[in-house]
Structure formats: C-alpha cells, structure tokens
Design an enzyme around this catalytic site. Sequence first.
Site, PDB file in Angstrom:
ATOM      1  N   ASN A   6     -19.166 -62.689 -61.383  1.00 55.74           N
ATOM      2  CA  ASN A   6     -18.534 -62.542 -62.701  1.00 55.74           C
ATOM      3  C   ASN A   6     -17.609 -63.742 -62.946  1.00 55.74           C
ATOM      4  O   ASN A   6     -16.672 -63.987 -62.174  1.00 55.74           O
ATOM      5  CB  ASN A   6     -17.742 -61.223 -62.721  1.00 55.74           C
ATOM      6  N   HIS A   9     -13.015 -64.936 -65.303  1.00 52.07           N
ATOM      7  CA  HIS A   9     -11.677 -65.494 -65.077  1.00 52.07           C
ATOM      8  C   HIS A   9     -11.654 -67.019 -64.958  1.00 52.07           C
ATOM      9  O   HIS A   9     -10.593 -67.624 -64.932  1.00 52.07           O
ATOM     10  CB  HIS A   9     -11.001 -64.778 -63.901  1.00 52.07           C
ATOM     11  N   ARG A  44     -15.342 -59.527 -74.454  1.00 56.61           N
ATOM     12  CA  ARG A  44     -14.444 -58.444 -74.898  1.00 56.61           C
ATOM     13  C   ARG A  44     -14.191 -58.542 -76.389  1.00 56.61           C
ATOM     14  O   ARG A  44     -14.250 -59.635 -76.961  1.00 56.61           O
ATOM     15  CB  ARG A  44     -13.119 -58.505 -74.131  1.00 56.61           C
ATOM     16  N   ARG A  48     -10.549 -62.327 -75.057  1.00 55.75           N
ATOM     17  CA  ARG A  48      -9.455 -62.882 -74.251  1.00 55.75           C
ATOM     18  C   ARG A  48      -9.944 -63.908 -73.223  1.00 55.75           C
ATOM     19  O   ARG A  48      -9.183 -64.739 -72.779  1.00 55.75           O
ATOM     20  CB  ARG A  48      -8.673 -61.765 -73.557  1.00 55.75           C
ATOM     21  N   THR A 100     -11.235 -53.436 -67.142  1.00 58.17           N
ATOM     22  CA  THR A 100     -11.963 -52.210 -67.470  1.00 58.17           C
ATOM     23  C   THR A 100     -11.471 -51.047 -66.611  1.00 58.17           C
ATOM     24  O   THR A 100     -11.689 -51.028 -65.399  1.00 58.17           O
ATOM     25  CB  THR A 100     -13.479 -52.417 -67.239  1.00 58.17           C
ATOM     26  N   GLU A 150     -24.086 -48.730 -62.989  1.00 55.17           N
ATOM     27  CA  GLU A 150     -23.188 -49.490 -62.112  1.00 55.17           C
ATOM     28  C   GLU A 150     -22.019 -48.569 -61.783  1.00 55.17           C
ATOM     29  O   GLU A 150     -21.323 -48.088 -62.687  1.00 55.17           O
ATOM     30  CB  GLU A 150     -22.693 -50.774 -62.790  1.00 55.17           C
TER      31      GLU A 150
END
Length: 240
Positions: A6, A9, A44, A48, A100, A150
């Site tokens: 992922n 970030h 999102r 963000r 989340t 998931e």
Amino acid sequence: MKLGVNIDHIATIRQARGTDYPSILDAATLAEQAGADSITLHLREDRRHMQDHDLYTLKPLLKTKMNLEMAATNEMLAIALDVLPEDVCLVPERREERTTEGGLDVVKQFQQIKEITTTLKAAGIRVSLFIAPDKEQVDASHELGAPVIEIHTGHYANLTDLTLQKAELEKIQLITTYADEKGLVVNAGHGLHYTNVQNIAKIQQINELNIGHAIVAKAIFIGWEKAIQLMQQCIRESQN
Ligand code: PXP
C-alpha cells in the site's frame, strides 16, 4: 502468500508539502521490482493522500495489478469504472478518522454494497469487501456475490494484552477457514508490521496481505526496496 504494498503514505509525504515528490510512480515501480504482488492505494473522499490523477498515471504502467481501496459511493464507483483497476476493495470511510477504522457493515448496507459489487463485477473488476472477522459479515459478503473478502487485522494489531490478542488471532483463523470453505478468496490487512505479521502469515488459507504504513516507516531507515523485501522475508519465514 502474496504481498500487496500500500503506497498511500508515499502520497502522504508528497501532500504534506504539495510537491510532486516523492513520486508515486517510482514507489510503485520499485515496489514491483522488489517483488510486490500488487500495488494498493486508497482514494479517500477527502483526497488526503492519493489524488485522482495518481490512479490514471499508475494504471497503464503497473506490471502487477492495481488494488483500489474505496468507499462504496457513486463518486468512487464512477472513478473505478473509468480507471478499471484489476481489484477494488470496498472499505468503510469516515472523514474524521485517521485511518480505516473497523470493517464494512455488509449486513446493514447489504443492498447498497450488492449494487456496487454487481456493477464493478460486470466491468470485470474483482471485488473484495473489507470486513471484521465476523461470521455474519462473511455470510452477507458471500450472499451478495463478492468473490473476495479482506479481513481487518487492525484490532488484532492494536491489542497489547497478549491473551486478548491470542483470542482475536483465533477468531481470524476460524473466520478465514470458514470463508475459505465457502469458496471466498481471503485477504487480510491493516496495522500489520514486522513483528505482528508472523501469526497472520501462518494462516495458510490467506491469499494476500495488504501492508502499507509499517513498510513506508521502515523504508525511512533502510530504503524502500529493502523494507518490502524484509516484510516478504517475515512472511516467508513464518510459513516454514
Ligand atoms: N487494507 C485496507 C483495506 C486498508 O484500508 C489499509 C489502509 O489503507 C490497509 C490494508 C493497509 O493498512 P496499513 O497501512 O496499516 O498497513
């Protein structure tokens, strides 16, 4: 067991200064070269971290697959149908949350999630539902036709009391077996890091782990590719 990296970030760092670096494309390309099995990103509602243009930039250039995490809304549905990622993971989203929190309530939102799942499936997208390790949620996910779930490992990851953590792990193990027997593909993720991933990686029926924050944090000190490879090593070693 596959590893979806992922890269949200990486975008968080970029957005902090409104620069065009660090490059999302470099992050994805290097992650693939390091051995990532898919690139996961969450668009999102408040944008963000990931921006719409990131999806369009990445999609044609990814060598593995794009796993787009998104809320079950019409706005996100339209974007997914335009970008056509290989996978979409539907997640709950609250504007004020830091990340989340909790899984989807597939039981309560059955009709809405079913409609979005059906539309995405018709476009050839593999749909995954991000749910807590809960039998009712698995049943509802199966009933509405999602091929993948998931399991949210965030609660397991946050528990500091070892007895409670063991109980949560056992719940994840049981629910994974239950979902696997129903024919669902089972992925897992959230809050996993280099010292808590091992017990989850031992659950043989899990197909893929999606991990982000811990890898980006580790990369600051040892480098992006090494951080990904170290996570893969943790997963591999716990399976032997
Ligand atoms: N899986 C899902 C569905 C998520 O929403 C997230 C966070 O975006 C992750 C996995 C990765 O979580 P973490 O960044 O804590 O590894």
